[in-house]
Design a protein around this motif. Structure first.
Motif, short mmCIF file in Angstrom:
data_model
loop_
_atom_site.label_atom_id
_atom_site.label_comp_id
_atom_site.label_asym_id
_atom_site.label_seq_id
_atom_site.Cartn_x
_atom_site.Cartn_y
_atom_site.Cartn_z
N GLN A 168 0.69 -1.30 0.08
CA GLN A 168 -0.06 -0.03 -0.04
C GLN A 168 0.69 1.33 -0.05
OE1 GLN A 168 -0.51 -2.84 2.30
NE2 GLN A 168 -1.92 -3.47 0.73
N ARG A 171 2.13 1.73 -3.48
CA ARG A 171 1.21 2.08 -4.43
C ARG A 171 1.08 3.64 -4.25
NH1 ARG A 171 -4.45 -0.13 -6.51
NH2 ARG A 171 -5.39 1.53 -7.67
N GLU A 175 1.87 6.72 -6.97
CA GLU A 175 0.67 7.46 -7.29
C GLU A 175 1.00 8.87 -7.22
OE1 GLU A 175 -3.42 4.90 -6.36
OE2 GLU A 175 -2.67 6.02 -4.90
N SER A 223 1.22 -0.78 -13.84
CA SER A 223 -0.12 -0.37 -13.46
C SER A 223 -0.15 -0.45 -11.76
CB SER A 223 -1.35 -1.25 -13.84
OG SER A 223 -1.16 -2.59 -13.14
N ARG A 225 -2.26 -1.41 -9.80
CA ARG A 225 -2.71 -2.79 -9.60
C ARG A 225 -1.63 -3.78 -9.59
NH1 ARG A 225 -5.62 -7.06 -11.68
NH2 ARG A 225 -7.12 -8.29 -10.39
N GLU A 228 0.85 -3.46 -6.69
CA GLU A 228 0.63 -3.88 -5.32
C GLU A 228 0.49 -5.32 -5.23
OE1 GLU A 228 -2.99 -2.15 -2.37
OE2 GLU A 228 -3.05 -1.93 -4.27
N ARG A 229 -0.26 -6.08 -6.32
CA ARG A 229 -0.37 -7.44 -6.53
C ARG A 229 0.97 -8.28 -6.54
NH1 ARG A 229 -3.30 -9.37 -11.02
NH2 ARG A 229 -3.56 -11.59 -9.82
N ASP A 257 0.89 -11.39 -14.71
CA ASP A 257 -0.40 -10.76 -14.21
C ASP A 257 -1.78 -11.60 -14.26
OD1 ASP A 257 -1.59 -8.30 -12.94
OD2 ASP A 257 -2.64 -8.18 -14.75
#
Length: 482
Positions: A168, A171, A175, A223, A225, A228-229, A257
């Protein structure tokens, strides 16, 4: 099982928004036919000499200033030597021991907690070409073709300190970094086109340990996402490996992915394996204070500054965070703010109905598919504030505005949607509904306060939703409480 701490550092590659490549005059335009934006320089032909694009240095300095870095007035280019099909010269022009920016930082906020993430360095380099795989991923492909259009496109690589402790936080850092680069306009940051991507260095260590564990580098995450993953999966993989008595090896891995796993690509090279040495065909760069100062004067309002301004204008913090995170949305908001004083309501419309439409259509706020101009959203807010429209009727008007961006005032008249706010007319309706519904009146006076909702609903039904619900509710309360 021990408790482990995740340690993350990011290496972010941002393609600079120049019209031509770093060391030649080939176009940087995305989407051309493969191998059409190439020349002897970016193809690494013998005897072809690079010439530095001045705009690359300017953008690197601008990004460094926005990221609170120390600009190095003397810096140089180096050759980073390695062999890979997408690298035509078998070396990459980059910066090693004397980069253009050092010691910056970004402030993030996760779970209500603020944290400062250090930036070790920013350096300039050229991009490699692109491998086009026959399969969905490199690991499932029988062969790969090479497109050299991207070779030589200018990059800045932004290397963070290993200060992040969760997916988190990583990310949030990414961002915030993306927003700053967009605000400075040094990169278009289109992650889907590969102009902003990152490598994540991930390790784990037991709680109480003083030394970081062995890290794995996950390449080319494009990305939020995926970032994070990938961090969450790799953290779990390393912990399971250690708990089973194994050890983590330093390696480069790729993110699958589709299956949600990281896969080994190759052992991780140390810096000396790249055999860095000064680029002999480019002279060192010497910057003076006046030139850096001129770039500093051109710094725009950055996300943190814009957020503070919105907070001072009574926009809620959560709304301000969401608006400033997207420069196009923030610019749209500022234009709309010129036409209304109710900025909180304007923010609610942008983050509500407007964002819902954009997400459903998969477009951005400046896309031609979204036809509503900022002043018309502001006009819609004003109509609600004046009592001309209810919130429900405003949504009907908004749906019509999406078709051709007709002014909300004109649509209200055209559709006959003016809200009934005349006190005398509403009073007559209230008297009528009280007389027609004695049981609901009795229920209300017996303490069943919800009965008033039925009475309000009867008036809204009678007026086809045009009655001012606030005025109706207030009048009913006053008459029934006597």
């Amino acid at each position: 099982m021990k408790n482990y701490i995740t340690v993350v550092g990011l290496e972010v590659h941002a393609e600079l928004k120049t019209k031509t490549k770093a060391f030649c005059s080939c176009s940087t335009e995305f989407g051309a036919e493969p191998n059409t934006h190439v020349c002897p320089v970016c193809l690494g032909m013998p005897g072809a000499l690079p010439v530095l694009n001045r705009k690359v240095v300017e953008y690197a300095v601008l990004a460094g200033l926005a990221l609170n870095c120390e600009i190095q007035k003397f810096n140089k280019f180096d050759r980073k030597n390695y062999f890979y099909p997408d690298l035509a010269k078998n070396y990459q022009i980059s910066q090693w021991d004397q980069p253009i920016c050092l010691n910056g930082h970004i402030d993030i906020k996760v779970g209500g907690e603020k944290k400062r993430i250090g930036i070790t360095r920013i350096h300039m380099e050229e991009d490699a070409g692109k491998l086009v795989h026959s399969g969905l991923t490199i690991s499932t492909s029988d062969f790969s073709a090479v497109d050299y259009n991207r070779a030589g496109v200018p990059l800045i690589e932004i290397v963070s300190e290993p200060d992040m402790r969760s997916a988190q936080e990583a990310r949030a850092y990414m961002e915030q970094l993306k927003a700053i680069l967009e605000y400075t306009d040094v990169s278009d940051c289109k992650m889907q086109e590969g102009s902003l991507r990152c490598d994540a260095n991930i390790s784990v260590m037991p709680e109480g340990a003083t030394e970081f564990g062995t890290r794995a580098e996950i390449k080319n995450l494009n990305s939020f996402r995926a970032l994070e993953r990938a961090i969450e999966y790799e953290t779990e993989r390393q912990i399971e490996l250690l708990e089973d008595g194994g050890h983590v090896v330093q390696e480069t891995r790729t993110w699958d992915d589709i299956n949600g796993v990281t896969l080994s690509m190759r052992s991780k090279e140390e810096a000396h394996d790249y055999r860095y040495f000064p680029e002999p065909d480019l002279v060192p760069i010497s910057l003076d204070d006046a030139w850096i100062g001129k770039i500093r004067e051109g710094l725009p309002e950055l996300p943190a500054q814009r957020k503070e301004r919105l907070l001072a204008e009574d926009v809620p913090e959560e709304s301000a965070d969401l608006i400033v995170s997207n420069k196009k949305m923030a610019d749209y908001f500022d234009e709309g703010a010129k036409g209304t004083k109710n900025l909180k309501a304007l923010a609610n419309w942008l983050l509500g109905d407007v964002s819902a439409f954009l997400n459903a259509e998969g477009v951005e706020i400046d896309d031609p598919a979204f036809k509503i101009t900022p002043d018309h959203v502001a006009g819609l807010v004003n109509l609600i504030d004046k009592g001309v429209l209810s919130s429900k009727l405003a949504k009907t008007v908004f749906a019509e505005m999406l078709k051709d961006n007709e002014a909300p005032e004109a649509l209200v008249k055209k559709l006959g949607l003016e809200q009934v706010s005349d006190a005398g007319e509403l009073a007559r309706m209230v008297d009528g509904v009280i007389a027609a519904n004695p049981q609901s009146v009795a229920d209300f006076k017996a303490g069943k306060k919800k009965a008033i909702g039925f009475l309000v609903g009867q008036i809204m039904k009678e007026t086809h939703g045009k009655a001012n619900p606030g005025m109706v509710n207030k009048m009913l309360m006053e008459k029934l409480s006597r």
